[in-house]
Design an enzyme around this catalytic site. Sequence first.
Site, PDB file in Angstrom:
ATOM      1  N   LYS A   1      -4.310   1.612  -5.214  1.00  0.00           N
ATOM      2  CA  LYS A   1      -3.515   0.387  -5.143  1.00  0.00           C
ATOM      3  C   LYS A   1      -4.414  -0.837  -5.002  1.00  0.00           C
ATOM      4  CE  LYS A   1       0.636   1.984  -5.650  1.00  0.00           C
ATOM      5  NZ  LYS A   1       1.452   1.584  -6.818  1.00  0.00           N
TER       6      LYS A   1
ATOM      7  N   PHE B   1      12.690   6.047  -7.029  1.00  0.00           N
ATOM      8  CA  PHE B   1      13.558   5.568  -5.964  1.00  0.00           C
ATOM      9  C   PHE B   1      13.730   4.044  -6.015  1.00  0.00           C
ATOM     10  CE2 PHE B   1      13.339   4.133  -1.356  1.00  0.00           C
ATOM     11  CZ  PHE B   1      14.718   4.181  -1.152  1.00  0.00           C
TER      12      PHE B   1
ATOM     13  N   SER C   1       1.184  -2.012  -2.923  1.00  0.00           N
ATOM     14  CA  SER C   1       1.522  -1.398  -1.633  1.00  0.00           C
ATOM     15  C   SER C   1       0.825  -2.140  -0.504  1.00  0.00           C
ATOM     16  CB  SER C   1       1.074   0.073  -1.627  1.00  0.00           C
ATOM     17  OG  SER C   1       1.163   0.634  -0.330  1.00  0.00           O
TER      18      SER C   1
ATOM     19  N   GLN D   1       2.193   6.894  -8.873  1.00  0.00           N
ATOM     20  CA  GLN D   1       2.172   8.085  -8.024  1.00  0.00           C
ATOM     21  C   GLN D   1       2.240   7.527  -6.602  1.00  0.00           C
ATOM     22  OE1 GLN D   1       2.106  10.407  -5.544  1.00  0.00           O
ATOM     23  NE2 GLN D   1      -0.127  10.190  -5.435  1.00  0.00           N
TER      24      GLN D   1
ATOM     25  N   TYR E   1      -4.737   7.351  -2.779  1.00  0.00           N
ATOM     26  CA  TYR E   1      -3.576   6.504  -3.061  1.00  0.00           C
ATOM     27  C   TYR E   1      -3.877   5.050  -2.706  1.00  0.00           C
ATOM     28  CZ  TYR E   1       0.865   4.144  -2.479  1.00  0.00           C
ATOM     29  OH  TYR E   1       1.883   3.206  -2.543  1.00  0.00           O
TER      30      TYR E   1
END
Length: 376
Positions: free
Chosen positions: A160, A19, A131, A89, A156
């Site tokens: 990061k 995206f 992130s 991911q 996740y």
Amino acid sequence: MDASFWSGRKVLVTGHTGFKGSWLSLWLSRLGAESVGFALAPPSEPSLFESARVGDGMVDVRGDVRDLAALHATMAEHQPEIVFHLAAQPLVRLSYAQPVETFGTNVLGTVHLLEASRHVESVRSVVIVTSDKCYENKEWAWGYRENEPLGGRDPYSASKGCAEIAAAAYRQSYFADDLRLVGVATARAGNVIGGGDWALDRLLPDAARALAENQTIVARRPASIRPWQHVLEPLRGYLSLAENLHRAPAEYSGAWNFGPRDEDAAPVADVLDRFVDHWGSGAWRSEGALTGPHEAHLLKLDSSKARHGLGWRPALSLDEAIEMTAAWYREADTASGHDIRELSCRQIAEYEHKAGVRSVELAPAPRTLKPRRQAA
């Protein structure tokens, strides 16, 4: 941004089929850069990459960042000066189901990108996108600054944080001496929204799918507060950061936040109200009892460093960001045979204009919301 800087500049984008990577690649094409993408196949069907024909304006290489040899070979062949690392991911909930893949892609993939950059002499600046979730989240009411402790409760977020540590280690070990001074920066954004995101378990993609099928939107955590921003906002920050890294690597290396204004950190319920309002019809309902693994309730970013160091600041209010997103999905859904690339490039041009004329931070736009569109 300086368009003349990008014209003819050789750029590598990992994750260009995703995206954010697709929007960045479209923007680089518009600026005249010679871009090469390295990524897996598009992660969703439909995808912005396919519908907007993103590959038409760049060299499209399929590969996995966990494959160091393939990544290094691509970089050695195309000799990029600037590298944007977006391959990841990107989903918190998926990371609980696939922790090994998440750490492998987000941590080892970042290490491979840095290692390949170390051995390709053309590279002058590297922007690694991580992130806002890389911080140790204490659920407090003020924004995290770049020098706050890193952490991560879920796989996740932890991945990061690890990627940030790896980038700092490579920067200080290999790219900070007189023999090889390369700008290496990490970039942390908030919860990005925008047209063309079709990933599962994301608020507005799920909402757009439901509204397009005349269904009620189901919200998992309507009270959770997130730092919402249109995808073009942090991308403008990444581009500005890469320019400055190229010109003054020692000055601009390090971590940078590109978050929205404080007042644009809003509950999920408010965002859905606005999205339905701009769509023109529909309703949403709460899923009921909280289900699934832990997710952060409150997280904000302090972007003072980017404001003072890069002259970057958000150009859109939250309402404008949601309106722009709803317009993209609505136009893409209702116009048969519509040119999605033209639609996306038009939104980039409109955003560039707004960002150019808004030299000061926007005041909160006056707005009266209609009664909440929550279904019984």
